[in-house]
Design an enzyme around this catalytic site. Structure first.
Site, PDB file in Angstrom:
ATOM      1  N   GLY A 122       0.817  -1.211   0.000  1.00 12.80           N
ATOM      2  CA  GLY A 122       0.000   0.000   0.000  1.00 12.80           C
ATOM      3  C   GLY A 122       0.845   1.253   0.000  1.00 12.80           C
ATOM      4  O   GLY A 122       1.127   1.819   1.066  1.00 12.80           O
ATOM      5  N   THR A 124       0.938   3.608  -3.377  1.00  9.36           N
ATOM      6  CA  THR A 124       0.356   4.593  -4.304  1.00  9.36           C
ATOM      7  C   THR A 124      -1.004   5.092  -3.809  1.00  9.36           C
ATOM      8  O   THR A 124      -1.821   4.312  -3.321  1.00  9.36           O
ATOM      9  CB  THR A 124       0.188   3.976  -5.705  1.00  9.36           C
ATOM     10  OG1 THR A 124       1.434   3.422  -6.108  1.00  9.36           O
ATOM     11  CG2 THR A 124      -0.251   5.013  -6.722  1.00  9.36           C
ATOM     12  N   THR A 130       3.129   9.234  -8.446  1.00  7.52           N
ATOM     13  CA  THR A 130       4.563   8.943  -8.353  1.00  7.52           C
ATOM     14  C   THR A 130       5.242   9.742  -7.242  1.00  7.52           C
ATOM     15  O   THR A 130       6.287   9.346  -6.734  1.00  7.52           O
ATOM     16  CB  THR A 130       5.222   9.301  -9.709  1.00  7.52           C
ATOM     17  OG1 THR A 130       4.497   8.639 -10.748  1.00  7.52           O
ATOM     18  CG2 THR A 130       6.662   8.869  -9.760  1.00  7.52           C
ATOM     19  N   GLU A 244      13.028  -5.467  -6.169  1.00  5.70           N
ATOM     20  CA  GLU A 244      11.772  -5.534  -6.927  1.00  5.70           C
ATOM     21  C   GLU A 244      12.010  -5.226  -8.400  1.00  5.70           C
ATOM     22  O   GLU A 244      11.529  -5.947  -9.288  1.00  5.70           O
ATOM     23  CB  GLU A 244      10.766  -4.530  -6.347  1.00  5.70           C
ATOM     24  CG  GLU A 244       9.440  -4.547  -7.067  1.00  5.70           C
ATOM     25  CD  GLU A 244       8.486  -3.439  -6.604  1.00  5.70           C
ATOM     26  OE1 GLU A 244       8.888  -2.265  -6.635  1.00  5.70           O
ATOM     27  OE2 GLU A 244       7.357  -3.757  -6.227  1.00  5.70           O
TER      28      GLU A 244
HETATM   29  C1  LIG Z   1      -2.055  -2.711 -12.572  1.00  7.97           C
HETATM   30  C2  LIG Z   1      -1.299  -1.885 -11.601  1.00  7.97           C
HETATM   31  C3  LIG Z   1      -0.821  -2.450 -10.433  1.00  7.97           C
HETATM   32  C4  LIG Z   1      -0.188  -1.678  -9.467  1.00  7.97           C
HETATM   33  N1  LIG Z   1       0.171  -2.229  -8.268  1.00  7.97           N
HETATM   34  C5  LIG Z   1       0.569  -1.420  -7.256  1.00  7.97           C
HETATM   35  C6  LIG Z   1       0.725  -1.923  -5.931  1.00  7.97           C
HETATM   36  O1  LIG Z   1       0.540  -3.114  -5.686  1.00  7.97           O
HETATM   37  N2  LIG Z   1       1.049  -1.058  -4.932  1.00  7.97           N
HETATM   38  C7  LIG Z   1       1.253   0.274  -5.169  1.00  7.97           C
HETATM   39  O2  LIG Z   1       1.566   1.003  -4.219  1.00  7.97           O
HETATM   40  N3  LIG Z   1       1.133   0.786  -6.421  1.00  7.97           N
HETATM   41  C8  LIG Z   1       0.781  -0.025  -7.456  1.00  7.97           C
HETATM   42  N4  LIG Z   1       0.604   0.483  -8.725  1.00  7.97           N
HETATM   43  C9  LIG Z   1       0.801   1.905  -8.947  1.00  7.97           C
HETATM   44  C10 LIG Z   1       1.982   2.217  -9.840  1.00  7.97           C
HETATM   45  O3  LIG Z   1       3.177   2.058  -9.110  1.00  7.97           O
HETATM   46  C11 LIG Z   1       1.758   3.623 -10.359  1.00  7.97           C
HETATM   47  O4  LIG Z   1       0.671   3.573 -11.267  1.00  7.97           O
HETATM   48  C12 LIG Z   1       2.978   4.176 -11.049  1.00  7.97           C
HETATM   49  O5  LIG Z   1       4.028   4.335 -10.117  1.00  7.97           O
HETATM   50  C13 LIG Z   1       2.667   5.520 -11.700  1.00  7.97           C
HETATM   51  O6  LIG Z   1       1.986   6.355 -10.800  1.00  7.97           O
HETATM   52  P1  LIG Z   1       0.594   7.061 -11.226  1.00  7.97           P
HETATM   53  O7  LIG Z   1      -0.258   6.018 -11.832  1.00  7.97           O
HETATM   54  O8  LIG Z   1       0.056   7.792 -10.080  1.00  7.97           O
HETATM   55  O9  LIG Z   1       1.026   8.042 -12.360  1.00  7.97           O
HETATM   56  P2  LIG Z   1       1.408   9.620 -12.182  1.00  7.97           P
HETATM   57  O10 LIG Z   1       2.390   9.758 -11.091  1.00  7.97           O
HETATM   58  O11 LIG Z   1       0.153  10.385 -12.122  1.00  7.97           O
HETATM   59  O12 LIG Z   1       2.114   9.847 -13.567  1.00  7.97           O
HETATM   60  C14 LIG Z   1       1.385   9.848 -14.816  1.00  7.97           C
HETATM   61  C15 LIG Z   1       2.394   9.914 -15.941  1.00  7.97           C
HETATM   62  O13 LIG Z   1       3.169  11.111 -15.800  1.00  7.97           O
HETATM   63  C16 LIG Z   1       4.553  10.776 -15.775  1.00  7.97           C
HETATM   64  N5  LIG Z   1       5.255  11.675 -14.847  1.00  7.97           N
HETATM   65  C17 LIG Z   1       4.882  12.068 -13.600  1.00  7.97           C
HETATM   66  N6  LIG Z   1       5.807  12.862 -13.068  1.00  7.97           N
HETATM   67  C18 LIG Z   1       6.792  12.987 -13.987  1.00  7.97           C
HETATM   68  C19 LIG Z   1       8.052  13.655 -14.020  1.00  7.97           C
HETATM   69  N7  LIG Z   1       8.479  14.391 -13.000  1.00  7.97           N
HETATM   70  N8  LIG Z   1       8.823  13.553 -15.141  1.00  7.97           N
HETATM   71  C20 LIG Z   1       8.383  12.827 -16.199  1.00  7.97           C
HETATM   72  N9  LIG Z   1       7.221  12.165 -16.223  1.00  7.97           N
HETATM   73  C21 LIG Z   1       6.440  12.232 -15.127  1.00  7.97           C
HETATM   74  C22 LIG Z   1       4.617   9.349 -15.288  1.00  7.97           C
HETATM   75  O14 LIG Z   1       5.797   8.707 -15.734  1.00  7.97           O
HETATM   76  C23 LIG Z   1       3.374   8.747 -15.916  1.00  7.97           C
HETATM   77  O15 LIG Z   1       3.655   8.304 -17.220  1.00  7.97           O
HETATM   78  C24 LIG Z   1       0.028  -0.302  -9.730  1.00  7.97           C
HETATM   79  C25 LIG Z   1      -0.404   0.261 -10.930  1.00  7.97           C
HETATM   80  C26 LIG Z   1      -1.068  -0.500 -11.855  1.00  7.97           C
HETATM   81  C27 LIG Z   1      -1.584   0.149 -13.111  1.00  7.97           C
END
Ligand SMILES: Cc1cc2nc3c(=O)[nH]c(=O)nc-3n(C[C@H](O)[C@H](O)[C@H](O)COP(=O)(O)OP(=O)(O)OC[C@H]3O[C@@H](n4cnc5c(N)ncnc54)[C@H](O)[C@@H]3O)c2cc1C
Length: 386
Positions: A122, A124, A130, A244
């Protein structure tokens, strides 16, 4: 034709045999129902493959990271999908490195035996994404407990896990010197928490990944379930990320091998205009390019694992391995769909399913952009971009 890595060849052979019991039809049915591969996970658990990184004193087999990489790579290379349980392999590392002696003795033997599943992570949240340190879930000390409030999103396998590793803010951001301080890691017993402040809602996604939203409403977590020291949780989570990333990279390589084997077999067999389609360089070159990318990424995974195992900092290699392997598996997936023409879209070939599954690794557990930022800033010394 295609040689798999000879390292851990006996383990790989046994994993292949186990995976042969779970053919494409098994995964297709689960994919349609968005079901959980319970029989597959049980088989891996019973065979001991999910506890290879747990030291022998706690009931695991105490193998190296590269053994776990070989197992996860092989699972993917057979067409199975280890994402339903891969976190069980590495998440316990946080307890092993930072948990108290009592916590290790209480939980690790049961995680090793599979009696307890620790595979919900837990971190995100919907609003922070991110930018992990901006998370809003709080844990406030109250007597012998912490009281947790907030929300997580994309918590994979939450419905199929007994324990969750949770990152929450224990000191308000404005009272800390750095935004990375004041975050703490907890081991949440989800069995006790269900209906007492913990609610789980599955999210339907383009592939079968059992990801969920998780809501905390005054959930009481005993203070003894705090992992390590209060306020140092972000550091603990970061500590586990290299392992990981290397293991996910190994899975991408397995996916890429699967796509490549499918592509090669079909390109030799399918005849159009009176000759095998693989005779056309427009077909053979993308397959060959994907394969070359895969082998290069494999070398980076190997180097990362070696550095990790010898106690050196593997951050650069782990991040680059994840980037290169995810790109390679995606290139192999593209080539595979194109090689199969219309049949690449037919469910019974499993290609479209694997295509959807492997796409995830451009985004999770860390997106390609964020790895490039890491390499630019921490390896090349370029200015920080965020
Ligand atoms: C199927 C699935 C399973 C997952 N499982 C887990 C889990 O078990 N536990 C958990 O904690 N999380 C989990 N995640 C979350 C995953 O780690 C995040 O989706 C991922 O880290 C991206 O975060 P976000 O979706 O909030 O995208 P955002 O942070 O909103 O980013 C959106 C886009 O903008 C880009 N971006 C953002 N900031 C910047 C920057 N400064 N420079 C360049 N580009 C940028 C990102 O690269 C991305 O392409 C999962 C996600 C999915 C889809």
């Amino acid at each position: 034709m295609i040689e798999h890595d000879t390292d851990y060849s006996e383990i790989r052979e046994e994993v292949r045999k186990l995976c042969a019991r779970f053919p494409g039809a098994y995964w297709r049915d689960l994919d349609r129902a968005r079901g959980y591969p319970t029989e597959f996970v049980n088989a891996l658990t019973e065979a001991g493959y999910l506890s290879v990184l747990i030291p022998e004193e706690y009931g695991g087999s105490g193998l190296k990271l590269s053994a776990a990489a070989a197992i996860l790579e092989t699972i993917q290379a057979t067409g199975c999908n280890g994402s339903a349980c891969h976190a069980q392999v590495y998440m316990m590392g946080t307890i092993l490195r930072h948990g108290s002696a009592a916590m290790k003795e209480t939980y690790l033997p049961h995680i090793a035996s599979g009696k307890l599943r620790l595979q919900a992570f837990g971190v995100t949240e919907p609003t922070s994404g991110t930018d992990t340190t901006a998370l809003r879930t709080t844990a406030r000390r109250d007597g012998d407990d912490f009281v947790v409030n907030g929300q997580k999103v994309w918590t994979s396998r939450a419905e199929h896990s007994d324990l969750m590793l949770l990152l929450a803010r224990t000191t308000p951001r404005e009272q800390t010197h750095k935004k990375t301080e004041g975050l703490s890691t907890f081991l949440v017993d989800m069995r006790r928490a269900a209906g007492r402040g913990l609610t789980i809602k599955p999210i339907r996604t383009m592939m079968n990944h059992n990801s969920c939203e998780v809501f905390f409403d005054n959930l009481r977590v005993p203070a003894e379930n705090l992992v390590g020291e209060e306020g140092r949780g972000f550091r603990y989570i970061l500590d586990g990320m290299n392992a990981e990333r290397l293991l996910i990279a190994a899975e991408c390589i397995g996916d890429g091998m699967w796509f490549t084997e499918k592509s090669v077999a079909y390109a030799k067999e399918r005849r159009v205009f009176g000759r095998p389609i693989g005779q056309n360089q427009g077909i053979s070159f993308p397959i060959a390019r994907g394969y070359a990318q895969l082998q290069a990424a494999r070398l980076m995974v190997r180097e990362g694992c070696q550095r990790y195992e010898s106690g050196e900092n593997a951050g650069e290699q782990a991040n680059m391995a994840k980037l290169l392997a995810a790109d390679a598996s995606w290139a192999c997936a593209e080539a595979c769909v194109q090689t199969h023409g219309g049949f690449g879209f037919a469910e019974e070939y499993d290609i479209e399913r694997k295509y959807r599954e492997t796409r995830l690794y451009q985004v999770a557990p860390i997106s390609t952009n964020l790895i490039l930022s890491y390499v630019a800033e921490h390896v090349l010394g370029l200015p920080r971009s965020y």
